[in-house]
Structure formats: structure tokens, C-alpha cells
Scaffold this active site. Structure first.
Site, PDB file in Angstrom:
ATOM      1  N   ASP A   1       6.056   1.656  16.717  1.00 21.37           N
ATOM      2  CA  ASP A   1       4.974   1.363  15.617  1.00 21.37           C
ATOM      3  C   ASP A   1       4.629   0.353  15.300  1.00 21.37           C
ATOM      4  O   ASP A   1       5.364  -0.764  15.208  1.00 21.37           O
ATOM      5  CB  ASP A   1       5.885   2.073  14.170  1.00 21.37           C
ATOM      6  CG  ASP A   1       5.289   1.966  12.945  1.00 21.37           C
ATOM      7  OD1 ASP A   1       4.102   2.028  12.955  1.00 21.37           O
ATOM      8  OD2 ASP A   1       5.944   2.293  11.934  1.00 21.37           O
TER       9      ASP A   1
ATOM     10  N   TYR B   1      23.120   5.019  15.800  1.00 18.67           N
ATOM     11  CA  TYR B   1      22.837   3.549  15.363  1.00 18.67           C
ATOM     12  C   TYR B   1      24.074   2.988  14.776  1.00 18.67           C
ATOM     13  O   TYR B   1      25.131   3.580  14.298  1.00 18.67           O
ATOM     14  CB  TYR B   1      21.805   3.465  14.426  1.00 18.67           C
ATOM     15  CG  TYR B   1      20.943   2.157  14.332  1.00 18.67           C
ATOM     16  CD1 TYR B   1      20.446   1.790  15.457  1.00 18.67           C
ATOM     17  CD2 TYR B   1      20.758   1.754  12.998  1.00 18.67           C
ATOM     18  CE1 TYR B   1      19.677   0.616  15.413  1.00 18.67           C
ATOM     19  CE2 TYR B   1      19.897   0.521  12.836  1.00 18.67           C
ATOM     20  CZ  TYR B   1      19.520  -0.034  14.171  1.00 18.67           C
ATOM     21  OH  TYR B   1      18.483  -1.204  13.711  1.00 18.67           O
TER      22      TYR B   1
ATOM     23  N   THR C   1      -9.038 -23.712  20.811  1.00 12.48           N
ATOM     24  CA  THR C   1      -7.893 -23.399  19.884  1.00 12.48           C
ATOM     25  C   THR C   1      -7.881 -21.860  19.253  1.00 12.48           C
ATOM     26  O   THR C   1      -7.120 -21.017  19.490  1.00 12.48           O
ATOM     27  CB  THR C   1      -7.855 -24.331  18.863  1.00 12.48           C
ATOM     28  OG1 THR C   1      -7.858 -25.565  19.134  1.00 12.48           O
ATOM     29  CG2 THR C   1      -6.609 -24.027  17.800  1.00 12.48           C
TER      30      THR C   1
ATOM     31  N   PHE D   1       0.942  -1.190   0.081  1.00 16.24           N
ATOM     32  CA  PHE D   1      -0.091   0.059  -0.100  1.00 16.24           C
ATOM     33  C   PHE D   1       0.901   1.195  -0.115  1.00 16.24           C
ATOM     34  O   PHE D   1       1.974   1.255   0.252  1.00 16.24           O
ATOM     35  CB  PHE D   1      -0.936  -0.026   1.410  1.00 16.24           C
ATOM     36  CG  PHE D   1      -2.017  -1.147   1.169  1.00 16.24           C
ATOM     37  CD1 PHE D   1      -2.978  -0.910   0.247  1.00 16.24           C
ATOM     38  CD2 PHE D   1      -1.728  -2.352   1.777  1.00 16.24           C
ATOM     39  CE1 PHE D   1      -4.159  -1.807   0.342  1.00 16.24           C
ATOM     40  CE2 PHE D   1      -2.703  -3.326   1.811  1.00 16.24           C
ATOM     41  CZ  PHE D   1      -3.821  -3.037   1.131  1.00 16.24           C
TER      42      PHE D   1
ATOM     43  N   THR E   1       3.212  -4.009  10.373  1.00 18.11           N
ATOM     44  CA  THR E   1       3.628  -5.272  10.140  1.00 18.11           C
ATOM     45  C   THR E   1       4.587  -5.985  11.088  1.00 18.11           C
ATOM     46  O   THR E   1       4.597  -6.881  11.457  1.00 18.11           O
ATOM     47  CB  THR E   1       4.187  -5.386   8.759  1.00 18.11           C
ATOM     48  OG1 THR E   1       3.086  -4.962   7.846  1.00 18.11           O
ATOM     49  CG2 THR E   1       4.425  -6.974   8.392  1.00 18.11           C
TER      50      THR E   1
ATOM     51  N   ASP F   1      11.327   4.482   7.628  1.00 14.93           N
ATOM     52  CA  ASP F   1      10.088   4.744   8.265  1.00 14.93           C
ATOM     53  C   ASP F   1      10.785   4.877   9.914  1.00 14.93           C
ATOM     54  O   ASP F   1      10.194   5.880  10.262  1.00 14.93           O
ATOM     55  CB  ASP F   1       9.434   3.430   8.381  1.00 14.93           C
ATOM     56  CG  ASP F   1      10.079   2.203   8.523  1.00 14.93           C
ATOM     57  OD1 ASP F   1      11.353   2.112   8.474  1.00 14.93           O
ATOM     58  OD2 ASP F   1       9.342   1.105   8.911  1.00 14.93           O
ATOM     59  N   ARG F   2      11.689   4.555  10.152  1.00 14.44           N
ATOM     60  CA  ARG F   2      11.992   4.632  11.460  1.00 14.44           C
ATOM     61  C   ARG F   2      12.838   6.280  11.483  1.00 14.44           C
ATOM     62  O   ARG F   2      12.626   6.811  12.483  1.00 14.44           O
ATOM     63  CB  ARG F   2      13.062   3.558  11.915  1.00 14.44           C
ATOM     64  CG  ARG F   2      12.453   2.266  12.051  1.00 14.44           C
ATOM     65  CD  ARG F   2      13.427   1.167  12.496  1.00 14.44           C
ATOM     66  NE  ARG F   2      13.836   1.294  13.776  1.00 14.44           N
ATOM     67  CZ  ARG F   2      14.861   0.347  14.198  1.00 14.44           C
ATOM     68  NH1 ARG F   2      15.494  -0.541  13.460  1.00 14.44           N
ATOM     69  NH2 ARG F   2      15.017   0.487  15.599  1.00 14.44           N
TER      70      ARG F   2
END
Length: 243
Positions: free
Chosen positions: A118, A88, A173, A11, A121, A97-98
Site C-alpha cells: 500500500d 501478528y 539539487t 480525507f 503516506t 487499513d492493513r
């Protein structure tokens, strides 16, 4: 006005900002990129001066070229000017995105210890301190990924839609899967926040991403929920690089 484009694997989000005010947001499939782009420029929001693209997916060169024919474009990467110091250990691998999320925290919560969560996914955790230093965070599977993994990697467990379990004790389940996935995510997030608070008592926590609404009222820790935080970060980066 600014055009903000956040490209995922499937998307894409288009957002139009007038300074810091969101005027329009459209979400569609990546395959419809050029049609959606045309719709925006043919609408009453066509007074766009510049654009920024953040892509964690694969944006076709024809799509980016179609955009560049209309307005000046910044493509987000670790190479552009950023409003924070990136400590980092592998800065070139930090996802765009980060980068956008940390930038939003710098703009909206300057001189604060901020943890940005965030929930999409994947669930990403990103921390920036009062010295404007990005120190890193964590990455774990998101809610839908956990449901799909249980289905894909086992012989008999069904793929379920996300659902808030009524009890920690699953009496079937399906209820056991809901309990394991959802309570597992909630306990993880609250547990991570608790660990950060031990080190940084004045911590500000932001929750964003696709599962923000589903999770925000279930967490025990105090958070700021903002589903547009990444888009706001991209808009800030665009302005920051236009000065």
C-alpha cells in the site's frame, strides 16, 4: 447496497457497492463528512442497507452517530470477525487499513501467498500465506513523506512536487532529490518483492494506495495494480460479518 467509509487523517472516501460492484466513489475532506453523507443518502444511491467504517484518523462522535441514525454500522477493529488467522505478535496494534487489505487478498486470491503493498503516506507491506495466516510485513515512509522530511529536517533543501526523474544521476539539487526519493522508493519496493520471492516463489503481489498509478509502470516485478483494493476489502469484511 453497502456504504463503505475509509477515514484518513485529512480525507475520507465514501464508496457504494452493490454486492461486489462499485457504483460510486467520492473523496473529500474529513471536515465535510456529514455533508457528504447527506449527499449520498439524498442521491439515487440511497438504497443502502448497511455500512462499515474504517478510521485511521479521528472521526468525530457526532459524525459516526449521524451515520448510525441512518443504517446499521460496523466499526472495523481487531475485535470483529476476520476472514484470516492473525499471527501478528501484537494483533491489537495492527492498523485497520492493513486488516482491510489482507481481507481483500483473502477474498480475491484464496490459497495464495500474497504480498500487499500500500503506497500512501506510508508504504506498508502485508503478507498472508496459503494457509490463510497473516504473518506481518513492514512499514516505511511514503513518497510525499520523504519529500517533506528532506525539507523539514534540513536547512536548505526545498519541498518539491513528486516527479519521475529522468536519470539516476541528479545533475542539480532538485534532480538529486527526485532521484533519491523516487528511485529510492522503487528500488525499495522491488527489493522487498525480491526477498519475498526467495522464500515464496509462487508469490502474488498487489500494489494499491494513492501512488499506485505513479509507481506501477516503473517497477520491474510483475504486480497487480488496484487502487480500490482497500475499499474492496472493507466491503468483503462487511459481508463476512453480515452472514
Amino acid at each position: 447496497m453497502n456504504l463503505i467509509i475509509d477515514v484518513g487523517n485529512t480525507f475520507v472516501k465514501f464508496a457504494v457497492y452493490n454486492q461486489n460492484k462499485l457504483k460510486e466513489k467520492v473523496v473529500g475532506k474529513l471536515d465535510d463528512f456529514e455533508n457528504m453523507l447527506s449527499d449520498i443518502f439524498n442521491s439515487d444511491l440511497n438504497y443502502i442497507d448497511k455500512a462499515i467504517v474504517s478510521s485511521v484518523g479521528k472521526l468525530k462522535s457526532t459524525s459516526i452517530n449521524a451515520l448510525k441514525k441512518r443504517v446499521p454500522v460496523i466499526e472495523l477493529s481487531h475485535n470483529i470477525k476476520l476472514p484470516f488467522k492473525n499471527l501478528y505478535a501484537t494483533p491489537t496494534t495492527l492498523g485497520v487499513d492493513r486488516i482491510a487489505l489482507v481481507s481483500a487478498s483473502v477474498e480475491q486470491f484464496p490459497d495464495h501467498n500474497v504480498l500487499v503493498i500500500d503506497a500512501g503516506t506510508c508504504i506498508t507491506y502485508d503478507f498472508i500465506n496459503t494457509k490463510n495466516e497473516y504473518l506481518g510485513g513492514a512499514i516505511s515512509p511514503g513518497i510525499r513523506l520523504r519529500y517533506r522530511t528532506l525539507n523539514n529536517l534540513t536547512a536548505n533543501l526545498p519541498l518539491l512536487d513528486t516527479e519521475m526523474p529522468q536519470d539516476i544521476l541528479g545533475d542539480s539539487t532538485q534532480n538529486s532529490i527526485h532521484s533519491g526519493v523516487v528511485f529510492g522508493v522503487l528500488k525499495e519496493i522491488d527489493g522487498v518483492i525480491d526477498e519475498y520471492v526467495k522464500k515464496y516463489s509462487d508469490l502474488t503481489v498487489i500494489l494499491t494506495g494513492g501512488d499506485t498509478k505513479f509507481l506501477s509502470n516503473q517497477l520491474k516485478n510483475s504486480i497487480f495494480a488496484n487502487s480500490n483494493f482497500l475499499l474492496e476489502g472493507l466491503n468483503f469484511i462487511l459481508e463476512y460479518n453480515s452472514q
